[in-house]
Design an enzyme around this catalytic site. Structure first.
Site, mmCIF file in Angstrom:
data_model
loop_
_atom_site.group_PDB
_atom_site.id
_atom_site.type_symbol
_atom_site.label_atom_id
_atom_site.label_comp_id
_atom_site.label_asym_id
_atom_site.label_seq_id
_atom_site.Cartn_x
_atom_site.Cartn_y
_atom_site.Cartn_z
ATOM 1 C CE LYS A 189 -27.900 12.287 -23.853
ATOM 2 N NZ LYS A 189 -26.705 10.744 -24.031
ATOM 3 C CB CYS A 219 -30.297 6.227 -21.186
ATOM 4 S SG CYS A 219 -31.718 4.796 -20.789
ATOM 5 C CG ASP A 220 -25.731 10.543 -20.229
ATOM 6 O OD1 ASP A 220 -25.387 10.898 -21.654
ATOM 7 O OD2 ASP A 220 -24.341 10.969 -19.297
ATOM 8 C CB SER A 221 -24.007 5.830 -18.832
ATOM 9 O OG SER A 221 -25.379 4.963 -18.913
ATOM 10 N N GLY A 258 -29.292 7.912 -16.195
ATOM 11 C CA GLY A 258 -30.105 7.936 -15.724
ATOM 12 C C GLY A 258 -31.324 7.623 -16.779
#
Length: 214
Positions: A61, A81-83, A118
């Site tokens: 991203k 970010c990624d969750s 992340g």
């Protein structure tokens, strides 16, 4: 580049995420990022561990948005970010449909999972491009919901488009009995972790506060 090199009113913050919760978290902390959605197709991305998966998605991203930015003489900070929720070693993102959310809560209720987020951070300054990636992990203990509670929660639509099928800052907050770790990480972006990463890249947290911050 050191932290003292950055002038507060010359910092541009870009958030590579469509998450309203991440944006609201940053704004509540006195930051006012530009939002640029990456458009990355997450469906084909794999990794051996959930923590590695969120790190890779955050990287994709951030890098996708970074390739579109027009840089100027300001310091530019870009955060991707990624969750995902890890339960029994499996990563769970957004369920998207009610049936999947109900099934997910059938696994989660009365148990604990780990919410991984992340963070992929890039800083452009004086011709340099600095990068650092970190993953924040927070243990979440879920209440033992009955079937009616699960059905009522899913019917609100809230759990359909959030990682792990729950929120801690919305309707789902009553169904989270406790957490071990950073609360903001569960929302989708860890402020303490991000502050530490930025400091290591030469940017003080206070450099990102807007002029309207008390």
């Amino acid at each position: 580049m050191s932290a003292t090199d950055v002038v507060a009113d010359r910092v541009r913050l870009v958030l590579a995420s469509a998450s309203p919760a991440r944006l609201a978290t940053l704004r509540a902390a006195g930051l006012d990022p530009e939002v640029v959605v990456s458009g990355v197709d997450e469906s084909g991305v794999t990794a051996e561990q959930p923590a590695a998966l969120v790190a890779e998605l955050a990287r994709l991203k951030a890098e996708a948005v970074d390739a579109t930015l027009v840089l100027d003489d300001r310091v530019t900070v870009l955060v991707g970010c990624d969750s995902m929720l890890e339960l029994d070693g499996q990563a769970y993102g957004k369920p998207h449909d009610p049936a999947s959310a109900v099934e997910r809560w059938g696994r989660m209720r009365g148990r604990s999972g780990v919410l991984h987020t992340g963070h992929h951070v890039l800083v452009h300054a004086r011709g340099e491009r600095l990068v650092r990636a970190e993953v924040g992990s927070t243990t979440v203990h879920f209440a033992d919901l009955d079937d009616d509670e699960v059905a009522a929660y899913v019917a609100t639509g809230e759990p359909l488009e959030v990682a792990g099928s729950f929120t801690v800052d919305g309707l789902g907050g009553a169904f989270v009995e406790r957490i071990e770790g950073d609360h903001h990480n569960v929302v989708g972006i860890s402020l303490p972790l991000l502050r530490t990463v930025l400091r290591s890249l030469g940017v003080r947290w206070s450099d990102l506060w807007t002029t309207s911050t008390p």
